[in-house]
Design a protein around this motif. Structure first.
Motif, mmCIF file in Angstrom:
data_model
loop_
_atom_site.group_PDB
_atom_site.id
_atom_site.type_symbol
_atom_site.label_atom_id
_atom_site.label_comp_id
_atom_site.label_asym_id
_atom_site.label_seq_id
_atom_site.Cartn_x
_atom_site.Cartn_y
_atom_site.Cartn_z
ATOM 1 N N GLY A 1 17.181 -1.538 2.953
ATOM 2 C CA GLY A 1 16.856 -1.003 4.151
ATOM 3 C C GLY A 1 15.562 -0.528 5.142
ATOM 4 O O GLY A 1 14.913 -2.009 4.052
ATOM 5 N N ALA A 2 14.836 -0.050 5.786
ATOM 6 C CA ALA A 2 13.883 -0.390 6.254
ATOM 7 C C ALA A 2 13.218 0.703 6.973
ATOM 8 O O ALA A 2 14.511 1.472 7.347
ATOM 9 N N ALA A 3 12.307 0.898 6.948
ATOM 10 C CA ALA A 3 11.492 1.690 8.184
ATOM 11 C C ALA A 3 9.910 2.599 7.944
ATOM 12 O O ALA A 3 9.544 1.115 6.677
ATOM 13 N N ARG A 4 9.877 2.900 8.967
ATOM 14 C CA ARG A 4 8.464 2.947 9.334
ATOM 15 C C ARG A 4 7.771 4.508 8.681
ATOM 16 O O ARG A 4 8.802 5.510 8.244
ATOM 17 N N LEU A 5 6.737 3.721 7.673
ATOM 18 C CA LEU A 5 5.901 4.470 6.865
ATOM 19 C C LEU A 5 4.538 5.433 6.960
ATOM 20 O O LEU A 5 3.244 4.115 7.860
ATOM 21 N N ARG A 6 4.105 6.041 6.897
ATOM 22 C CA ARG A 6 2.294 6.141 7.228
ATOM 23 C C ARG A 6 2.256 6.793 5.792
ATOM 24 O O ARG A 6 2.881 7.722 4.463
ATOM 25 N N TYR A 7 1.026 6.449 4.871
ATOM 26 C CA TYR A 7 0.050 6.857 4.342
ATOM 27 C C TYR A 7 -0.905 7.198 4.390
ATOM 28 O O TYR A 7 -1.470 7.682 5.809
ATOM 29 N N ASP A 8 -1.757 8.730 3.505
ATOM 30 C CA ASP A 8 -2.797 9.607 4.252
ATOM 31 C C ASP A 8 -3.780 9.033 2.575
ATOM 32 O O ASP A 8 -3.446 9.430 1.917
ATOM 33 N N ARG B 1 -17.780 -3.862 -5.292
ATOM 34 C CA ARG B 1 -17.815 -4.318 -3.514
ATOM 35 C C ARG B 1 -16.647 -3.087 -2.976
ATOM 36 O O ARG B 1 -16.831 -3.523 -2.021
ATOM 37 N N LEU B 2 -15.207 -2.794 -3.684
ATOM 38 C CA LEU B 2 -14.191 -2.634 -3.149
ATOM 39 C C LEU B 2 -14.601 -1.232 -3.080
ATOM 40 O O LEU B 2 -14.400 -1.076 -4.237
ATOM 41 N N PRO B 3 -13.631 -0.071 -2.452
ATOM 42 C CA PRO B 3 -13.501 1.269 -3.175
ATOM 43 C C PRO B 3 -12.216 0.883 -3.691
ATOM 44 O O PRO B 3 -11.610 0.078 -3.473
ATOM 45 N N ARG B 4 -11.931 2.262 -4.016
ATOM 46 C CA ARG B 4 -10.523 2.243 -4.704
ATOM 47 C C ARG B 4 -9.697 3.668 -3.904
ATOM 48 O O ARG B 4 -10.908 4.732 -3.991
ATOM 49 N N ILE B 5 -8.964 4.244 -4.046
ATOM 50 C CA ILE B 5 -7.703 5.006 -4.447
ATOM 51 C C ILE B 5 -7.795 6.153 -4.421
ATOM 52 O O ILE B 5 -7.170 6.105 -5.322
ATOM 53 N N SER B 6 -8.189 7.131 -4.048
ATOM 54 C CA SER B 6 -8.005 8.718 -4.992
ATOM 55 C C SER B 6 -7.007 9.367 -5.082
ATOM 56 O O SER B 6 -6.234 10.103 -5.749
ATOM 57 N N THR B 7 -6.350 9.624 -3.615
ATOM 58 C CA THR B 7 -5.561 9.595 -3.299
ATOM 59 C C THR B 7 -3.823 9.261 -2.139
ATOM 60 O O THR B 7 -5.166 8.918 -1.556
ATOM 61 N N MET B 8 -3.405 8.925 -2.051
ATOM 62 C CA MET B 8 -2.363 8.202 -1.369
ATOM 63 C C MET B 8 -1.196 10.093 -1.492
ATOM 64 O O MET B 8 0.131 10.056 -2.427
ATOM 65 N N GLY B 9 -0.361 10.014 0.313
ATOM 66 C CA GLY B 9 0.571 10.638 0.067
ATOM 67 C C GLY B 9 1.192 10.147 0.995
ATOM 68 O O GLY B 9 1.250 8.708 2.058
ATOM 69 N N GLU B 10 2.259 9.321 0.719
ATOM 70 C CA GLU B 10 3.518 8.410 1.719
ATOM 71 C C GLU B 10 4.561 9.564 2.440
ATOM 72 O O GLU B 10 4.657 10.623 2.283
ATOM 73 N N HIS B 11 4.409 9.041 3.158
ATOM 74 C CA HIS B 11 5.754 9.793 4.201
ATOM 75 C C HIS B 11 6.955 9.127 5.052
ATOM 76 O O HIS B 11 6.361 7.672 5.661
ATOM 77 N N VAL B 12 7.945 9.692 5.385
ATOM 78 C CA VAL B 12 8.805 8.558 6.114
ATOM 79 C C VAL B 12 8.915 9.239 7.432
ATOM 80 O O VAL B 12 9.310 9.635 7.794
ATOM 81 N N LEU B 13 8.740 8.081 8.462
ATOM 82 C CA LEU B 13 8.131 8.604 9.783
ATOM 83 C C LEU B 13 9.627 8.078 10.381
ATOM 84 O O LEU B 13 10.040 9.666 10.665
ATOM 85 N N THR B 14 10.291 7.292 10.242
ATOM 86 C CA THR B 14 11.632 6.667 10.724
ATOM 87 C C THR B 14 12.324 5.768 10.203
ATOM 88 O O THR B 14 11.201 5.092 9.369
#
Length: 212
Positions: free
Chosen positions: A120-127, A137-150
């Motif tokens: 399958g396929a979907a457009r997703l949004r990550y907050d 040297r690089l930041p780290r992700i502390s929180t990730m919220g996944e959302h299915v847009l379409t």
């Protein structure tokens, strides 16, 4: 030095700092994509992208529980179905600085998967929320919220090679645009037989030449 000149320099420094941080965030995003797209996820590399107390909020329609903590996250992704081919195509990125070492980002991408578990396929949004430790040297992700847009009806298009190249390019640019940084971190990115042609036609062949 006039006040106007000082203001212009301050603006330039702020622009470079923001640009550098955007490239660092994009490096982490594309490296994260690669982790899911590689034939086998490297858990050590994937774990380097998140904080110890990393929290992932997954969409309820995916039937995969949310997790808290780096190890819980790695345990969850290591249990994902084998044999899936995944692809992520970045569409938009917006970054907002919320502190000296913290930022929020909203990312949208097209996700495609094909394999024994699902197709399958979907457009997703990550907050996303990022934490930048001054010693890293690089930041780290502390929180990730996944959302299915379409949900989408699009064919699978592999993106692993593209995301690896983009991760490299954004990391390279992040190093070049960090104010006051030395050239040493570039060493690991350069082949022993490197050839760099500058815009004026001058050709560099060694790390020391590039560092200078």
């Amino acid at each position: 030095m006039s006040d106007n000149t000082t203001t212009d320099l301050d603006r330039l420094r702020a622009t470079l700092a923001a640009s550098s941080y955007e490239h660092r965030v994009l490096t982490v995003v594309h490296r994260s994509y690669c982790g899911y797209e590689a034939p086998r996820m490297n858990l050590d590399l994937q774990g380097e992208l998140v904080t110890d107390d990393f929290t992932m909020h997954r969409p309820p329609e995916g039937n995969i529980p949310s997790v808290h903590g780096r190890q819980a996250y790695l345990d969850s992704v290591s249990a994902l179905p084998a044999g899936q081919n995944n692809a992520h195509h970045l569409r938009t990125l917006a970054i907002e600085h919320i502190g000296a070492n913290n930022a929020q980002a909203v990312v949208t991408h097209d996700f495609e998967t094909v394999g024994p578990a699902m197709t399958g396929a979907a457009r997703l949004r990550y907050d996303l929320e990022f934490v930048q430790e001054p010693s890293e040297r690089l930041p780290r992700i502390s929180t990730m919220g996944e959302h299915v847009l379409t949900y989408q009806q699009t064919p699978f298009v592999a993106a692993y090679a593209e995301n690896r190249v983009l991760a490299f390019v954004h990391y390279w640019l992040s190093l070049l645009e960090q104010l006051g940084a030395d050239a040493e971190p570039l060493r690991e990115l350069l082949d022993a037989d490197v050839t760099m042609t500058l815009t004026d036609g001058h050709v560099l062949h060694t790390f020391d030449q590039i560092a200078a």
